[in-house]
Design a protein around this motif. Sequence first.
Motif, PDB file in Angstrom:
ATOM      1  N   TYR A  23      13.290 -11.732 -24.473  1.00 34.62           N
ATOM      2  CA  TYR A  23      12.983 -11.576 -25.892  1.00 34.62           C
ATOM      3  C   TYR A  23      13.344 -12.852 -26.657  1.00 34.62           C
ATOM      4  O   TYR A  23      12.528 -13.409 -27.410  1.00 34.62           O
ATOM      5  N   PHE A  24      14.586 -13.338 -26.441  1.00 28.97           N
ATOM      6  CA  PHE A  24      15.033 -14.538 -27.162  1.00 28.97           C
ATOM      7  C   PHE A  24      14.271 -15.787 -26.712  1.00 28.97           C
ATOM      8  O   PHE A  24      14.081 -16.720 -27.490  1.00 28.97           O
ATOM      9  N   LEU A  25      13.839 -15.780 -25.462  1.00 23.57           N
ATOM     10  CA  LEU A  25      13.029 -16.895 -24.965  1.00 23.57           C
ATOM     11  C   LEU A  25      11.667 -16.918 -25.659  1.00 23.57           C
ATOM     12  O   LEU A  25      11.153 -17.983 -26.024  1.00 23.57           O
ATOM     13  N   THR A  26      11.103 -15.743 -25.895  1.00 19.30           N
ATOM     14  CA  THR A  26       9.799 -15.659 -26.565  1.00 19.30           C
ATOM     15  C   THR A  26       9.899 -16.082 -28.022  1.00 19.30           C
ATOM     16  O   THR A  26       9.050 -16.831 -28.528  1.00 19.30           O
ATOM     17  N   VAL A  27      10.960 -15.615 -28.701  1.00 15.41           N
ATOM     18  CA  VAL A  27      11.103 -15.955 -30.129  1.00 15.41           C
ATOM     19  C   VAL A  27      11.865 -17.267 -30.324  1.00 15.41           C
ATOM     20  O   VAL A  27      12.075 -17.713 -31.443  1.00 15.41           O
ATOM     21  N   ARG A  28      12.333 -17.852 -29.208  1.00 10.95           N
ATOM     22  CA  ARG A  28      12.991 -19.166 -29.180  1.00 10.95           C
ATOM     23  C   ARG A  28      14.286 -19.192 -30.002  1.00 10.95           C
ATOM     24  O   ARG A  28      14.446 -20.006 -30.906  1.00 10.95           O
ATOM     25  N   TYR A  29      15.183 -18.295 -29.644  1.00  5.55           N
ATOM     26  CA  TYR A  29      16.529 -18.294 -30.220  1.00  5.55           C
ATOM     27  C   TYR A  29      17.469 -18.950 -29.220  1.00  5.55           C
ATOM     28  O   TYR A  29      18.007 -18.305 -28.321  1.00  5.55           O
ATOM     29  N   ALA A  30      17.662 -20.258 -29.361  1.00  3.40           N
ATOM     30  CA  ALA A  30      18.434 -21.019 -28.370  1.00  3.40           C
ATOM     31  C   ALA A  30      19.890 -20.566 -28.308  1.00  3.40           C
ATOM     32  O   ALA A  30      20.462 -20.396 -27.217  1.00  3.40           O
TER      33      ALA A  30
END
Length: 712
Positions: free
Chosen positions: A385-392
Amino acid sequence: MPSIEELLKKNDAKGLIKTLKNERSYIRESAVKALGKIGDPRTVKPLIKALKDENKNVRKFTAETLGKIKDPKAVDPLLQALNDENKDVRRFTAEALGKIKDPKAVEPLIQALNDENTDVQEYAIKALGWIRDARAIDPLIQALKDESKEGRDYVTIALGWIGDTRAIDPLIQALKDRNIKVRESAAEALGKIGDPRAIEPLIHSLNDISEFVQWRATEALGNIGDPRAVEPLIQRLKHKDPIKRRKAVVSLGKIGDSRAVEPLIQLLKDKNSDVRKFTIDALKKLKWDPISEIDKVYYFLAIKNWEELVNLGKIAVEPLIQTLNDENKDIREGSAKTLEKIGNSALESLIQALRNQNSLVRWNAVELLKKLKWEPISDIDKVYYFLTVRYAEELVNLGKIAVEPLIQALDDENKEVRIFAALTLEKIGDPRAGDSLIKKLEDKDVRSYAKRALEKIGTPTVDFLIKTLKHKKKNVRISVIELLNLIKDTRAVEPLIQVLNDENIDVRANVVDALGNLGDLRAVEPLIQALKDKNDFIRKSVVIALGEIGDPRVVEPLIQTLKDRNESIRERVVIALEKIGDPRAVEPLIQTLKYKNKYFRDYSIIALGNIGDSRAIEPLIQLLDDEFHRREVAIALGKIGDTRAVTPLLKVVRDNSIDMWKRVEIVRAVRHLAGDWPTIKTIKNHYDYTADPGTVCGGYHNDKGPEETLLF
C-alpha cells in the motif's frame, strides 16, 4: 463591379464568366477557381476558351476546373491542352482527363507516359488508373519494369484499379522491388485484383522489412479471401505491434474461416482496446456468440457493456482489474466504476492488485480500496500500500519486510516508481538490495539514485561492484569505479588496476582517480606505466594520482614527465613533486624557473619553497627582481629559512614602488628568517631606515615600535 468573392457567394456563374475577359490575369485566374467551386456545366464553353488564355496559370486552373465539372464536351479541348508548352498545364490536364474518365483520353495519356516532365508522367499514370481501360495495361506494365522511371508506385496502384489479370505476374515481381513504395502499392494492387496466384507471394511479404508492406500484404490477403492465408494470419495475432494484430483480425474476419474463432476469442483479452473492438466485429462475421461466463466477460468488456459485467459479478473482477491500465480512458473509468459497483466481491482481488506490475493498475486499485473503506492491517499489505502511494518514511519504519518489494519495484515500468524505490532503499540501507541496485546502474533514469543507495550500503556491495567492472556499457563501468572510489575498500585495488587498460578514456580517467584516492602502494608501478598513455587527460590524471600516493618510487618518473609536450601536465608534475617533497626534485624544479611561462614559474617557486631545500636560495633570490614573482619568491625564501635571503629581501623592501601587500609578505619573510634582534638592528642601521614605520610598509601604520613594524 462586384468582386470575385461577392460573385462566388451569390453563385453568379454569369458574372464570373464575364470576369474571364478581364485584362488582369490574376483576376481571370481567381474567376476560374471560383467557377470550379460552383461547378455549373453551363460554364464549360467559356472555360474551354480559357484553355487558350495567354497566361499559363489561367490555363492550368482552367484545366483543373474542367476536371471538377467532368463534362465530356471538355475532353477534346483538354486533349489539345495535353500538348501545352507549359508542364504544369499538361500535368493538370492529365489529371482532369482522368477525372472525366472518357475512353478517348486513353491513347493520348499513354503517350503522356513519356512526357519529359515526371509530374506529367505520374498524373498520366493516375489518370489511366482512374479510367480503368484495359488498353493501358501493357504500357503500364512496361513502365513498371523501367526502374529509371519515376512514379512506379503509382503504376502499381493504377494496375490495381484497372484490375486486369495480365498484371498479376508483374505485380508479384514488384513485391521484390528495391523500392518500398513499389512493394507496398503492389501488395495493395494484388488485393484489389483478387487473383489467388498472389496468395503465396503475399504470405511471404508478411515478413517484409517494411511494416507498411506488411500492412498492405495483410489487407490484401483478407481481400482475396483464400483459406491458405488463415494460418499465417493467425500467427500475426501474436505480434507485439497492435496495428499488425488489428489488421490480421480484420482480414481473418473477411476470410470467414472457422479456424480463426478460438484464436480470436483469446484476443478478446488483448491489452489494446482497438484490437478488442475489431476482434468483436470479426467474430460476429464468423457467427460467434459467447457461451461460457468468462467469454461473456471479455465480450462485454470489448463492447463496454458495464451493466452486464456488474451482473456477472466476481468472475468479471480479474479481467476488469487488468483494464485499469487500458490506454483508453473511457475503459479505465468504466472498469473502475464497475468494480466499485461489484463491491466487496472485488476486495480480495483489489488487495492482490497492489502487487500488480503496472503502476496504473496499482494506483487505481488503491483508489477503489479507499472507496470500499479498506485499510491495510498486515505488515506486508502495508508495504504494498505504502509503495503504491509512495510513503517512504512508512516503508523505512517497516524496515526489512519492505526490502524485497522495493527491490522488485526497481524494475517497474514507471521510472518514478523505480526512482522512489532506489531512494527508499538508500534510507533503509539493507545489503540485500546491493546486487539489484548495481543492475540499475544500467538505467539512465535511476543510475544516480542507485549510486547514492549503494554508497550508503557501502562495503557489503564491494564484491558485486568488482564483478561489474567488466560491464559492456561504459557508463555502468564509470559508475562502479566512482562507487569503489567513494567506499574506499582496498579489495578493489587489484581489480581497478586491471581496468587501467580499458578502451574508454573516461573509464581510464576514473580508475586513475580512484587509485590515487585509495592511496594503495600496489597501484604505484601500474600508474607509472600509465604515464605513457597516449591521451593527455589520462597522463595528467596519473600525475595527480601519483602525487596523492606520494611514494618515493614515483619521483624519478615524475621528473622525466617534466619533459612532457603538454604544459598543463608539466604544471601538475610540479604540484605532485611539491606534495611528495623529495629533495631529488629540487634541481629539476630549479631548471623550470627558466621556462617562458610566468605562471608555470610561479608553480615551481611555490614547490621549491614547500620542499625547503637551500639549493633553491640563489635561483630564487635572482627572481626577486621580477615584480610578477616577487611575492611568491619572498614566501618561498621565508619557508626555506636560509639567512642568506635576508639582505636581498631588505633591499627589495626599500623600493617604495612595490605594492604594499607584496612588501608585507617580504617583511614577514624577513621576520621568519631573522633569528635575533641585534642582527635586524644591524641590518636596519646599515640601510639607514627611517623610524617611521610607514616607510617600511608603504604607508602601513600601527602603534608598534619601528623594529616590530619592520618585522610585521
